[in-house]
Every structure is written in structure tokens, then in C-alpha cells.
Design an enzyme around this catalytic site. Sequence first.
Site, short mmCIF file in Angstrom:
data_model
loop_
_atom_site.label_atom_id
_atom_site.label_comp_id
_atom_site.label_asym_id
_atom_site.label_seq_id
_atom_site.Cartn_x
_atom_site.Cartn_y
_atom_site.Cartn_z
N TYR A 153 28.16 37.41 46.19
CA TYR A 153 29.19 37.72 47.19
C TYR A 153 30.42 36.88 46.92
O TYR A 153 30.30 35.66 46.72
CB TYR A 153 28.67 37.40 48.61
CG TYR A 153 28.61 38.65 49.46
CD1 TYR A 153 29.74 39.43 49.65
CD2 TYR A 153 27.41 39.06 50.05
CE1 TYR A 153 29.68 40.59 50.39
CE2 TYR A 153 27.35 40.22 50.80
CZ TYR A 153 28.49 40.99 50.97
OH TYR A 153 28.44 42.13 51.69
N THR A 169 42.15 54.76 38.44
CA THR A 169 40.72 54.52 38.26
C THR A 169 40.56 53.89 36.88
O THR A 169 41.49 53.89 36.07
CB THR A 169 39.92 55.83 38.32
OG1 THR A 169 40.53 56.77 37.44
CG2 THR A 169 39.88 56.40 39.72
N GLU A 199 33.80 37.45 48.68
CA GLU A 199 34.94 37.93 49.48
C GLU A 199 36.11 36.97 49.33
O GLU A 199 35.94 35.74 49.35
CB GLU A 199 34.53 38.03 50.95
CG GLU A 199 33.76 39.31 51.23
CD GLU A 199 33.29 39.43 52.66
OE1 GLU A 199 33.53 38.51 53.46
OE2 GLU A 199 32.68 40.46 52.97
#
Length: 417
Positions: free
Chosen positions: A55, A226, A57
Site C-alpha cells: 500500500y 493508456t 497511498e
Amino acid sequence: MKKKKINNKIYDNKIFDLINKEYIRQKNQINLIASESYSSIDVMKAQGSCLTNKYSEGYPNKRYYEGCKYVDEIEKIAIMRAKKIFDCDYVNVQPHSGSQANLAVYNSLLNIGDTVLSMDLKHGGHLTHGSIFNISSKLYNFKYYKLNKKGEINYNNIYKLSKLYKPKMIIAGSSSFSGIIDWKKISNIAKKFNSYFFVDMSHIAGLVAAKIYPNPIYFADIVSSTTHKTLSGPRGGIILSKNKDISFYNKIDKSVFPGIQGGPLMHVIAAKAICFKEAMSNKYIIYQKNIIKNIKQMANIFKNRNIKLVSDSIESNLLLLDLRKYNLTGLEISNILNNYNIIVNKNLIPNDKLNSNITSGIRIGTTSITRRNITPKYINIITNIICNIITDIKYRNKINNNFKKIIYNICKKFPIY
Ligand code: DSN
């Protein structure tokens, strides 16, 4: 795939068998879906790595979690490489997809209800550019410009609509437009009406990285892409900009996280970094040049066989066939081609009377066949087989096993990995 027995571990045969079947499908079919490619083994390795456990963030050196020393380095490298290949000074590599990237762009620069001018979906626009089926059209007031009868962008129409609606943003970039978009012309219109100019370069990003398609970064306020179409990296999105101030960039960062996303996919960001490195090589530039060479070759064959192209200007990775003359729908022909192991997608054509599940056209792209180094001789054979199937009902009513065998042998001759 052999079934392994691993003590005390759950081994999901079902899913791994299906993955293996999908691999065999990819190997044994000619893929002409313009938005797909084959990423490198290294890109796939990174995506299957331990980074999926982390993780992180926030942004490098400003995370909400400890233990981010290595993922910080990875994200910084990805940003640095993307800046280099696209010649920009701001990159956000965290969007999970192109759709997320686009939503983050809207969320950073627009207020709910603002007017946005984009290309009509039937004329080559994208779902996330304000299609009535997409959340973008529920949040913002979208107006649409169209192609002219020759399949060209009608810049006068963009000017007139901008004058009429004074959009806060004009979007360029397409899913099925095969020509060169004049970024400067649209940028000038946007400047005149005080609109943001946003380019979604998803389809052409690899060509832009190889410097064989004009780079929109010099004209747009903001660019999204993309990373898995012509760029041939992992499935994901990026946002880029140049010559703006830090508050503009902060707004975009905040819009991605915490605006619309939580934790970034670090395994995908690592894979993006690898793809950006690949995009700096000579081999990659040759690959991108060959994508265009091959699509031009296919376009010439279709023209010689009198199969109508929506636009005669073929300068990117794709072309669009108009099948109305054969009384065929995109749905029918894509199903039939699938039976020959040739994979295309049905596609709306300008002013299509049929809906998007049926369509009057098919889209054909050369990103994947070029990636597996299929040579002009075999591109000629594949294209002529497609022409025969479109123009001769006997090949549609009954599968011609000789064609099928030829396709199979071409796939064997040019492996995907
Ligand atoms: N769905 C993609 C395409 O095929 O063009 C765009 O996101």
C-alpha cells in the site's frame, strides 16, 4: 499446464488452466484489435511481482504508509522515464486505467455541469469523452463535434460549436480515427474561447513516444493516455503536462489521489517504468514505424479490393471499414472472422444507423501483428483472406479450411513470445 500439488497451499487449477488456454488463444489467433498489444515478459513479470502487496497511498516521499522506500524509487523512475519519452515536465503514473485518468482530468479542471466539447462516439470519440452511457456525461454538459463526409476532422465545426457553447474544455483524441489530428488548430480554437485543451492520446501513445506522430504535449494543457495500446506496456493510465505551474500540477495530483483513487497499483507502475524504458530503444522505434507501414499496406489492399474505408487518410495504427455495401454488419463479420481465428472488433462508423452492439463497420489495427513481426508477405495474405471473406458469401456461409490452415501456420511462424 501440468497440475502441481503444493503441500498446504491451495492451487487454483481452474484459473491457471484458463490462463493457459487464453495464452494458447493469443498464440494461435491473428489479433487485429487496434487497442491491444503484447506486453513484454518483463512487463508481465513486474505485474506479477510482490509489489502487488504494498500500500502506498500518496506520492513519492509523501506517503501515508511506512515501508515505501523501494516503491518510491520505482514511481520516481517511472515518472522520470515518461517525462523523457513524451518531453514533458509533469507526469502522474498512478491512474489505474485510461478511464480513471480521464475522470481525474475532468475532476481537476472542471466544475460539475461545465460544458465540454468532444468528438462524437459514432465519429471516433471514446466512451469517457461524454458518451451518454458514461458517468462523464452525467457530471458535465457534453456537446459533440463530428467528422465530415470524407472521414476528416471538421475543424470549422469545432470552431463553430466552441463559439456557440463556450466550452470550459475541448477534448481531442480518438478510438477509431486513422488520420493525423492537427493539435495546433484545436489548441488555437481552445485559446480563442478560453477553454482547456485536453488530449487523450491513448491509441497513438507508442507512435508519439517513437516521434512518428505529432506530440500533443506542445499544444494541450493536459494529456492522458493508456499504457497498453500502441505503447505496449501494462494495462493502465497516465496523465502528462508541460509548461504549467506547480499549482496546476498539484491540482491534478490531488484529483487522482485522494480525488478519485486510493492506493496506487505499484506492480503496474513498475511495469509502466519498464515499458517506458523499452520505448526508448531503437527496436521500439522500428516497431512503431512498422505498425504504420503495415496498416498502410492493409489499407491499400482493401482499397484495391474495393472495400470502403471510412477515411483514406491512414497515419496511425488503425483503419475503419464500412461494410454497408455488402449488406453485412460489424457483428456478423467479426463473428465470422473469429471462426477463422482472425480477431477484430465491430465498430460504429460515422452516422451509423445500427447500434453499438451491431454496427456497420469493423476496426482493424496492426499493433499486435507488428509486435509479433509478421512480415509484409504474410500481411498481404491475411488481408486478402479478410477481403475474400467480406466479398464472397461462400466463405461466410462455410468455413474455408484452407484459409484457416494458412492463418494457423502464420501464427506458428510468428510466435507472440
Ligand atoms: N476500448 C478501447 C478501444 O478499444 O479503443 C478504448 O478504451
